[in-house]
Design a protein around this motif. Structure first.
Motif, short mmCIF file in Angstrom:
data_model
loop_
_atom_site.label_atom_id
_atom_site.label_comp_id
_atom_site.label_asym_id
_atom_site.label_seq_id
_atom_site.Cartn_x
_atom_site.Cartn_y
_atom_site.Cartn_z
N ILE A 213 0.86 -1.18 0.00
CA ILE A 213 0.00 0.00 0.00
C ILE A 213 0.90 1.23 0.00
O ILE A 213 1.68 1.44 0.93
CB ILE A 213 -0.93 0.01 1.21
N VAL A 214 0.81 2.03 -1.08
CA VAL A 214 1.70 3.17 -1.22
C VAL A 214 1.01 4.49 -0.92
O VAL A 214 1.66 5.55 -0.94
CB VAL A 214 2.31 3.21 -2.65
N GLY A 215 -0.27 4.46 -0.65
CA GLY A 215 -1.00 5.68 -0.35
C GLY A 215 -2.49 5.45 -0.49
O GLY A 215 -2.95 4.30 -0.60
N ARG A 216 -3.24 6.53 -0.50
CA ARG A 216 -4.69 6.47 -0.69
C ARG A 216 -5.11 7.49 -1.75
O ARG A 216 -4.44 8.51 -1.92
CB ARG A 216 -5.43 6.74 0.63
N THR A 217 -6.19 7.19 -2.44
CA THR A 217 -6.68 8.13 -3.43
C THR A 217 -7.01 9.47 -2.78
O THR A 217 -7.50 9.52 -1.65
CB THR A 217 -7.93 7.59 -4.13
N ASP A 218 -6.71 10.56 -3.50
CA ASP A 218 -7.02 11.88 -2.95
C ASP A 218 -8.28 12.43 -3.61
O ASP A 218 -9.02 11.70 -4.29
CB ASP A 218 -5.82 12.82 -3.11
N GLU A 219 -8.53 13.71 -3.44
CA GLU A 219 -9.78 14.32 -3.92
C GLU A 219 -9.86 14.37 -5.44
O GLU A 219 -10.94 14.60 -5.99
CB GLU A 219 -9.93 15.72 -3.34
N THR A 220 -8.73 14.17 -6.14
CA THR A 220 -8.77 14.19 -7.61
C THR A 220 -9.30 12.88 -8.19
O THR A 220 -9.62 12.81 -9.38
CB THR A 220 -7.37 14.44 -8.19
N ALA A 221 -9.41 11.84 -7.37
CA ALA A 221 -9.75 10.50 -7.88
C ALA A 221 -11.13 10.46 -8.52
O ALA A 221 -11.32 9.76 -9.52
CB ALA A 221 -9.67 9.47 -6.75
N ARG A 222 -12.08 11.18 -7.97
CA ARG A 222 -13.43 11.11 -8.54
C ARG A 222 -13.46 11.68 -9.96
O ARG A 222 -14.08 11.11 -10.86
CB ARG A 222 -14.43 11.86 -7.65
N GLU A 223 -12.77 12.78 -10.17
CA GLU A 223 -12.73 13.37 -11.51
C GLU A 223 -11.90 12.52 -12.47
O GLU A 223 -12.27 12.34 -13.63
CB GLU A 223 -12.15 14.78 -11.45
N LEU A 224 -10.78 11.98 -11.99
CA LEU A 224 -9.88 11.26 -12.87
C LEU A 224 -10.41 9.89 -13.26
O LEU A 224 -10.41 9.52 -14.44
CB LEU A 224 -8.50 11.11 -12.21
N ILE A 225 -10.85 9.09 -12.27
CA ILE A 225 -11.26 7.71 -12.58
C ILE A 225 -12.58 7.31 -11.93
O ILE A 225 -12.93 6.13 -11.94
CB ILE A 225 -10.16 6.70 -12.19
N GLY A 226 -13.30 8.25 -11.38
CA GLY A 226 -14.63 7.96 -10.85
C GLY A 226 -14.65 7.25 -9.52
O GLY A 226 -15.66 6.60 -9.19
#
Length: 294
Positions: A213-226
């Motif tokens: 686990i290298v991190g967690r999705t940030d607030e851009t994830a919804r726009e980028l990949i839903g």
């Protein structure tokens, strides 16, 4: 019910699979992207197309009521991606690009003058497909792009993890195919980076095992990949290592054949400082002190 979302960003398409926590594939889909061929044997892709295809494939299989327990990433290996301040500083140079043969020869000569055998250090035969050589060529052909780089990753999985806020990472299998990894120490080689003209501070952090686990999705994830923010990002080995995991696992003594866009016969063996056996074309690091001999 929670499920794992796996993404394989390959040479021609993004493949998404929804997998339940018992290991069963619930749904799968894919979306393609183009490759740009340039004079002299160049092959490039737009990292933005990787993200668009990932979003399309995910949208085809992800019901609104499914909780994504983790986003698991793998894909094509040793593509050179220069990450700029506001996105990629240059199109991704693919592992099939053949324009850096002169630069590969120059790096080999420079290292030999220091008493370093590049092939032996890397554990693989080095040629124009080396990311070190690709970078040296780009520094000549596109100096502004190199000057604008704020980091380097080596494939779509690394780019997507970075775009989603996890930072710069590279798995050991992919790293072993770049020409920049010291096969003995499993660390980036300062000598090769120096010969290639790469600032070591630009290189990504190496993962420690076959999945991390290298991190967690940030607030851009919804726009980028839903996807929503806060989903753990698991960095799997590059495609050759991921295939080995799926077919035999990484216990030593396991052999397998793989047939796909490319094909190989491979064996999982204990890591050793000795030269690879005759007939081995690639010697790639896996987790737990194992190597994949192809």
């Amino acid at each position: 019910m929670p499920a794992l979302l796996a993404l394989d960003l390959g040479t021609t398409s993004a493949k998404a699979a929804l997998i339940d926590l018992e290991g069963r594939t619930v749904a799968s889909a894919s979306a393609g992207y183009p490759t740009r061929h340039t004079p002299g044997g160049g092959t490039e892709q737009d990292p933005g197309h990787w993200v668009d295809a990932a979003r399309s494939a995910i949208a085809q299989i992800l019901p609104p009521d499914v909780e994504v327990a983790a986003l698991c990433l793998t894909g094509q290996m040793q593509d050179l991606v220069l990450e700029g301040e506001h996105g990629p500083a240059h199109p991704a140079v693919l592992y099939t690009d053949l324009r850096a043969s002169v630069e590969a020869g120059e790096i080999g000569t420079m290292l030999a003058a220091e008493g370093v055998d590049w092939d032996a250090l890397a554990g693989n035969l080095q040629d124009a497909s080396s990311c070190a050589a690709m970078f040296r060529r780009l520094a000549r052909a596109s100096p502004d792009a190199v000057a604008g780089a704020r980091g380097i990753v080596f494939g779509p999985a690394g780019h997507l993890a970075h775009a989603l806020g996890a930072g710069l990472h590279c798995d050991l299998t992919t790293a072993a195919a770049t020409g920049l990894l010291d096969a003995r120490t499993r660390e980036w080689s300062p000598a090769v980076a120096r010969a290639a003209g790469i600032d070591a501070a630009l290189l990504p952090r190496l993962t420690a095992g076959a999945g991390e686990i290298v991190g967690r999705t940030d607030e851009t994830a919804r726009e980028l990949i839903g996807l929503p923010a806060g989903i753990p990002i698991v960095f799997a080995p590059g495609d050759a290592g991921a295939a080995a995991l799926g077919i035999t696992g990484v216990e030593t003594g396991q052999d397998h054949a793989s047939l796909g866009t490319s094909g190989w016969i491979a064996s999982v063996r204990s890591a050793t400082p000795h030269p690879a056996p005759v007939g081995t074309s690639h010697r790639l690091a896996l987790g737990g002190g194992a190597e994949l001999h192809i």
